[in-house]
Design a protein around this motif. Sequence first.
Motif, mmCIF file in Angstrom:
data_model
loop_
_atom_site.group_PDB
_atom_site.id
_atom_site.type_symbol
_atom_site.label_atom_id
_atom_site.label_comp_id
_atom_site.label_asym_id
_atom_site.label_seq_id
_atom_site.Cartn_x
_atom_site.Cartn_y
_atom_site.Cartn_z
ATOM 1 N N ASN A 26 -24.059 -26.315 26.644
ATOM 2 C CA ASN A 26 -23.472 -25.355 27.566
ATOM 3 C C ASN A 26 -23.378 -24.042 26.813
ATOM 4 O O ASN A 26 -22.705 -23.951 25.787
ATOM 5 N N ASN A 53 -21.556 -18.722 32.388
ATOM 6 C CA ASN A 53 -20.715 -19.775 31.824
ATOM 7 C C ASN A 53 -21.270 -21.168 32.095
ATOM 8 O O ASN A 53 -21.090 -22.077 31.305
ATOM 9 N N SER A 54 -21.958 -21.334 33.203
ATOM 10 C CA SER A 54 -22.480 -22.658 33.551
ATOM 11 C C SER A 54 -23.924 -22.866 33.106
ATOM 12 O O SER A 54 -24.491 -23.925 33.360
ATOM 13 N N SER A 55 -24.518 -21.883 32.456
ATOM 14 C CA SER A 55 -25.917 -22.008 32.024
ATOM 15 C C SER A 55 -26.065 -23.088 30.974
ATOM 16 O O SER A 55 -25.252 -23.201 30.063
ATOM 17 N N GLU A 56 -27.100 -23.868 31.145
ATOM 18 C CA GLU A 56 -27.447 -24.831 30.116
ATOM 19 C C GLU A 56 -28.751 -24.382 29.490
ATOM 20 O O GLU A 56 -29.674 -23.967 30.188
#
Length: 183
Positions: free
Chosen positions: A17, A77-80
């Motif tokens: 993350n 913030n949610s990017s992987e």
Amino acid sequence: MAKLANKTMRRSVKSINALDELIVHECAIKPYQIFCELIEAETNEFVSSNTLLLEVVDESDQYRFFDGFREVSILTNSSEISIRRVILSNAEIERRAWSCLMNEFINLDPINPNIFNAIKNSMPIQVQRALFDNSLTIQRILDIKNIERYQYDYQVNLMHNQYASEIPSFSELIDEVRYADSE
């Protein structure tokens, strides 16, 4: 033989993350700062449907990036992302960080003299020598971009004239106040 190399590479890639565990490497702070403050707003956003792969240095549960500034700047913030851990010397990390910044700068059109000066004044001499076989000059950048010197000089004059017309001189301000008081 090539398949074996690909399998080895895949085993060393990990998904994380982004904003929880990814920070800038201390040797890449200045180039990343210049990118964020001066270049990021000048260029179009990076758009890709592929999974982002960054090379990082792994230090105490933190992954320190040193290039891929454009890609990192648009992470949410949610990017992987996928990371590949590498072991590099601080000198190599610093060289790659400045190289990444220079690639972003070279892609700018037209060349912004203020950004060039910020890079030139901040880039260590040993990095300039490693990247350009000598010190960084505007002529080297113009040669890389295949631009004539007069085009750059025009941009410099344009910027100076733009600032000169926006900011009145001190005497003009005094005259303006005197004129306002006399009414």
